[in-house]
Design a protein around this motif. Structure first.
Motif, PDB file in Angstrom:
ATOM      1  N   PRO A   8      -0.918  -2.335  -4.152  1.00  0.00           N
ATOM      2  CA  PRO A   8      -0.729  -3.609  -4.846  1.00  0.00           C
ATOM      3  C   PRO A   8       0.544  -4.332  -4.383  1.00  0.00           C
ATOM      4  O   PRO A   8       1.504  -3.696  -3.981  1.00  0.00           O
ATOM      5  N   ARG A   9       0.485  -5.661  -4.478  1.00  0.00           N
ATOM      6  CA  ARG A   9       1.661  -6.454  -4.135  1.00  0.00           C
ATOM      7  C   ARG A   9       2.728  -6.321  -5.216  1.00  0.00           C
ATOM      8  O   ARG A   9       2.516  -5.664  -6.221  1.00  0.00           O
ATOM      9  N   MET A  35     -10.848  -9.302 -13.670  1.00  0.00           N
ATOM     10  CA  MET A  35     -11.283  -8.243 -12.758  1.00  0.00           C
ATOM     11  C   MET A  35     -10.551  -8.243 -11.413  1.00  0.00           C
ATOM     12  O   MET A  35     -10.218  -7.181 -10.892  1.00  0.00           O
ATOM     13  N   SER A  36     -10.299  -9.417 -10.839  1.00  0.00           N
ATOM     14  CA  SER A  36      -9.640  -9.445  -9.534  1.00  0.00           C
ATOM     15  C   SER A  36      -8.227  -8.878  -9.629  1.00  0.00           C
ATOM     16  O   SER A  36      -7.759  -8.167  -8.741  1.00  0.00           O
ATOM     17  N   MET A  56      -1.240 -14.771  -8.114  1.00  0.00           N
ATOM     18  CA  MET A  56      -2.055 -15.103  -6.932  1.00  0.00           C
ATOM     19  C   MET A  56      -3.161 -14.058  -6.753  1.00  0.00           C
ATOM     20  O   MET A  56      -3.072 -13.199  -5.868  1.00  0.00           O
ATOM     21  N   PRO A  57      -4.193 -14.103  -7.598  1.00  0.00           N
ATOM     22  CA  PRO A  57      -5.255 -13.087  -7.527  1.00  0.00           C
ATOM     23  C   PRO A  57      -5.981 -13.097  -6.179  1.00  0.00           C
ATOM     24  O   PRO A  57      -6.102 -14.144  -5.538  1.00  0.00           O
ATOM     25  N   LEU A  69     -15.544  -9.774  -6.219  1.00  0.00           N
ATOM     26  CA  LEU A  69     -16.189  -8.900  -5.231  1.00  0.00           C
ATOM     27  C   LEU A  69     -15.397  -8.818  -3.929  1.00  0.00           C
ATOM     28  O   LEU A  69     -15.277  -7.744  -3.326  1.00  0.00           O
ATOM     29  N   LYS A  70     -14.823  -9.937  -3.511  1.00  0.00           N
ATOM     30  CA  LYS A  70     -14.027  -9.955  -2.280  1.00  0.00           C
ATOM     31  C   LYS A  70     -12.794  -9.073  -2.443  1.00  0.00           C
ATOM     32  O   LYS A  70     -12.460  -8.267  -1.564  1.00  0.00           O
ATOM     33  N   ALA A  71     -12.124  -9.208  -3.587  1.00  0.00           N
ATOM     34  CA  ALA A  71     -10.921  -8.402  -3.863  1.00  0.00           C
ATOM     35  C   ALA A  71     -11.258  -6.917  -3.856  1.00  0.00           C
ATOM     36  O   ALA A  71     -10.544  -6.107  -3.249  1.00  0.00           O
ATOM     37  N   ILE A  72     -12.355  -6.547  -4.495  1.00  0.00           N
ATOM     38  CA  ILE A  72     -12.769  -5.144  -4.569  1.00  0.00           C
ATOM     39  C   ILE A  72     -13.005  -4.587  -3.172  1.00  0.00           C
ATOM     40  O   ILE A  72     -12.589  -3.467  -2.844  1.00  0.00           O
TER      41      ILE A  72
END
Length: 238
Positions: free
Chosen positions: A226-227, A152-153, A235-236, A185-188
């Motif tokens: 996105p990177r 998910m991340s 590196m998610p 959740l942090k990534a989102i």
């Protein structure tokens, strides 16, 4: 799942397929098997299994989100067209864009769309990371879908940049989705979105778990995401 069961179970969810749509699904199956002999599109080739694990499984997203509008959809890493092509067959008004990193899959999908006479379908050979930086596609889609492509991340970084503000990212996952979601959740949030709702269901007959996660985009994604290709996976954002 035979065709009668497929038709009946979709009808129970309010999706009534015409003879044309049933023909499209049948032709989809035939072309999938035919092309699969030349290239690796799917490990699932038995007809009842394709109808259950590809066609019906793809349609389950519509049990929890109303696709019955002319939405623009981008399907990231769709492979042989899942979930967006079955959704397009069920809801012909959809405008579908598929991005995939393998040219041979894109060639299959272009041929498929022509054979099935699917209008408003567009196919791009690209990495999701570079596609998400392209101003023609970045933050342009009502809905972005992905089906079991990555955790998910990683998926969030590939998909959320393509969603327009107010639109949704719909992730289709198998088991362990809850743990994956909690760690992403942090990534989102960094990417400008939040989890609106997470749904679970059991695929009929084989009783395997499926999860549909609806993520609503509420602000612009920072320009650095996105990177570059490969980085989200290595590196998610967690």
């Amino acid at each position: 799942m035979n065709i009668e069961q497929f038709t009946q179970l979709l009808e129970e969810k309010g999706i009534t397929l015409s003879s044309k749509q049933l023909h499209q699904f049948n032709r989809y199956y035939e072309l999938l098997v035919e092309w699969n002999e030349k290239m690796n599109l799917t490990a699932i080739t038995e007809k009842n299994d394709v109808y259950l694990k590809h066609f019906f499984d793809s349609a389950t997203a519509s049990f929890f989100f109303d696709f019955n509008q002319p939405f623009s959809i981008c399907d990231v890493g769709a492979g042989a067209g899942f979930p967006s092509i079955p959704l397009k067959i069920c809801f012909p008004e959809l405008k579908v864009t598929i991005v995939d990193s393998l040219q041979k899959r894109i060639t299959f999908l272009e041929n498929l769309a022509k054979e099935l006479e699917l209008e408003n379908t567009f196919f791009y050979h690209d990495r999701a990371e570079t596609f998400g930086k392209n101003p023609e596609h970045r933050e342009q889609y009502d809905i972005v879908t992905a089906r079991a492509v990555a955790r998910m991340s990683v998926l969030s970084e590939l998909c959320i940049p393509l969603v327009k503000q107010g639109g949704v990212f719909i992730a289709m996952k198998a088991a362990n989705a809850k743990e994956e979601l909690n760690s992403s959740l942090k990534a989102i949030s960094i990417l400008g979105a939040e989890v609106e709702k997470s749904y679970s269901l059991t695929l009929p007959f084989e009783e395997s778990e499926r999860n549909i996660i609806v993520i609503r985009k509420n602000k612009q994604t920072p320009k650095k995401y996105p990177r570059k290709p490969g980085t989200p996976n290595k590196m998610p954002l967690e």
